[in-house]
Design a protein around this motif. Sequence first.
Motif, PDB file in Angstrom:
ATOM      1  N   ARG A   1       0.845  -1.206   0.000  1.00  0.00           N
ATOM      2  CA  ARG A   1       0.000   0.000   0.000  1.00  0.00           C
ATOM      3  C   ARG A   1       0.879   1.255   0.000  1.00  0.00           C
ATOM      4  O   ARG A   1       0.615   2.214  -0.716  1.00  0.00           O
ATOM      5  CB  ARG A   1      -0.940   0.003   1.200  1.00  0.00           C
ATOM      6  N   ILE A   2       1.925   1.247   0.828  1.00  0.00           N
ATOM      7  CA  ILE A   2       2.857   2.378   0.898  1.00  0.00           C
ATOM      8  C   ILE A   2       3.515   2.603  -0.465  1.00  0.00           C
ATOM      9  O   ILE A   2       3.596   3.730  -0.955  1.00  0.00           O
ATOM     10  CB  ILE A   2       3.908   2.158   1.997  1.00  0.00           C
TER      11      ILE A   2
ATOM     12  N   PHE B   1       1.098   4.067  -3.033  1.00  0.00           N
ATOM     13  CA  PHE B   1       0.868   5.485  -2.774  1.00  0.00           C
ATOM     14  C   PHE B   1       2.072   6.302  -3.227  1.00  0.00           C
ATOM     15  O   PHE B   1       1.922   7.366  -3.838  1.00  0.00           O
ATOM     16  CB  PHE B   1       0.575   5.710  -1.283  1.00  0.00           C
TER      17      PHE B   1
ATOM     18  N   ALA C   1       4.491   4.852   6.711  1.00  0.00           N
ATOM     19  CA  ALA C   1       3.501   5.347   5.754  1.00  0.00           C
ATOM     20  C   ALA C   1       3.645   6.856   5.605  1.00  0.00           C
ATOM     21  O   ALA C   1       4.034   7.551   6.547  1.00  0.00           O
ATOM     22  CB  ALA C   1       2.097   5.001   6.230  1.00  0.00           C
ATOM     23  N   HIS C   2       3.342   7.357   4.449  1.00  0.00           N
ATOM     24  CA  HIS C   2       3.265   8.797   4.222  1.00  0.00           C
ATOM     25  C   HIS C   2       2.134   9.347   5.094  1.00  0.00           C
ATOM     26  O   HIS C   2       1.071   8.720   5.212  1.00  0.00           O
ATOM     27  CB  HIS C   2       2.913   9.098   2.769  1.00  0.00           C
TER      28      HIS C   2
ATOM     29  N   LEU D   1      -0.851   9.513   3.038  1.00  0.00           N
ATOM     30  CA  LEU D   1      -1.503   8.218   2.831  1.00  0.00           C
ATOM     31  C   LEU D   1      -2.525   8.003   3.941  1.00  0.00           C
ATOM     32  O   LEU D   1      -3.678   7.641   3.679  1.00  0.00           O
ATOM     33  CB  LEU D   1      -0.481   7.075   2.809  1.00  0.00           C
TER      34      LEU D   1
ATOM     35  N   SER E   1      -5.422  10.189   3.284  1.00  0.00           N
ATOM     36  CA  SER E   1      -6.234   9.750   2.142  1.00  0.00           C
ATOM     37  C   SER E   1      -7.107   8.542   2.476  1.00  0.00           C
ATOM     38  O   SER E   1      -8.079   8.271   1.767  1.00  0.00           O
ATOM     39  CB  SER E   1      -5.349   9.440   0.934  1.00  0.00           C
TER      40      SER E   1
END
Length: 158
Positions: A31-32, A35, A63-64, A67, A70
């Motif tokens: 997922r990271i 993104f 993670a950002h 992210l 979002s």
Amino acid sequence: MSAADRLIEHYRPLIGSEIHVGPWLEITQERIDRFAEVTGDLQWIHTDPERAAAESPYRATIAHGYLTLSLLPYLTESNHPDFFDKSYPGMRLRVNYGLDRLRFPAPVLVGSKIRAHTLVKGTEKIGEAVQFTYLITVEIDGGEKPACVAEFLARVYP
């Protein structure tokens, strides 16, 4: 009484109350990485597990912050098909109006689980719309500090 006024009256007793706790979501490296690819933010602290393990103060990728932000529609379940009619009776559409305050107090390490708590801070009539102010806090499973605290504004129209 207008539909907007009825909605404000419906929410008045809920101001200051937590109205929802969302599902846990595990943040995976996939997922990271996806993104990072979409946003162009390829900083190694997010995308290079080996380097992050060796050089990052967290000893893992994170993670950002954006992210996490979002993911709020998923974490609050506000895009669930039943959410709108249940949450805003008599209204036809909702728009994201913005954020008044946003902070990322703690990093989300890869493999962490997060979930959102939603509290109603207030409602007000803006023209024909009702503006909601929500305080959304994203919790990290086992964490001392939240991953994200956002004051989110939504406008709902009759």
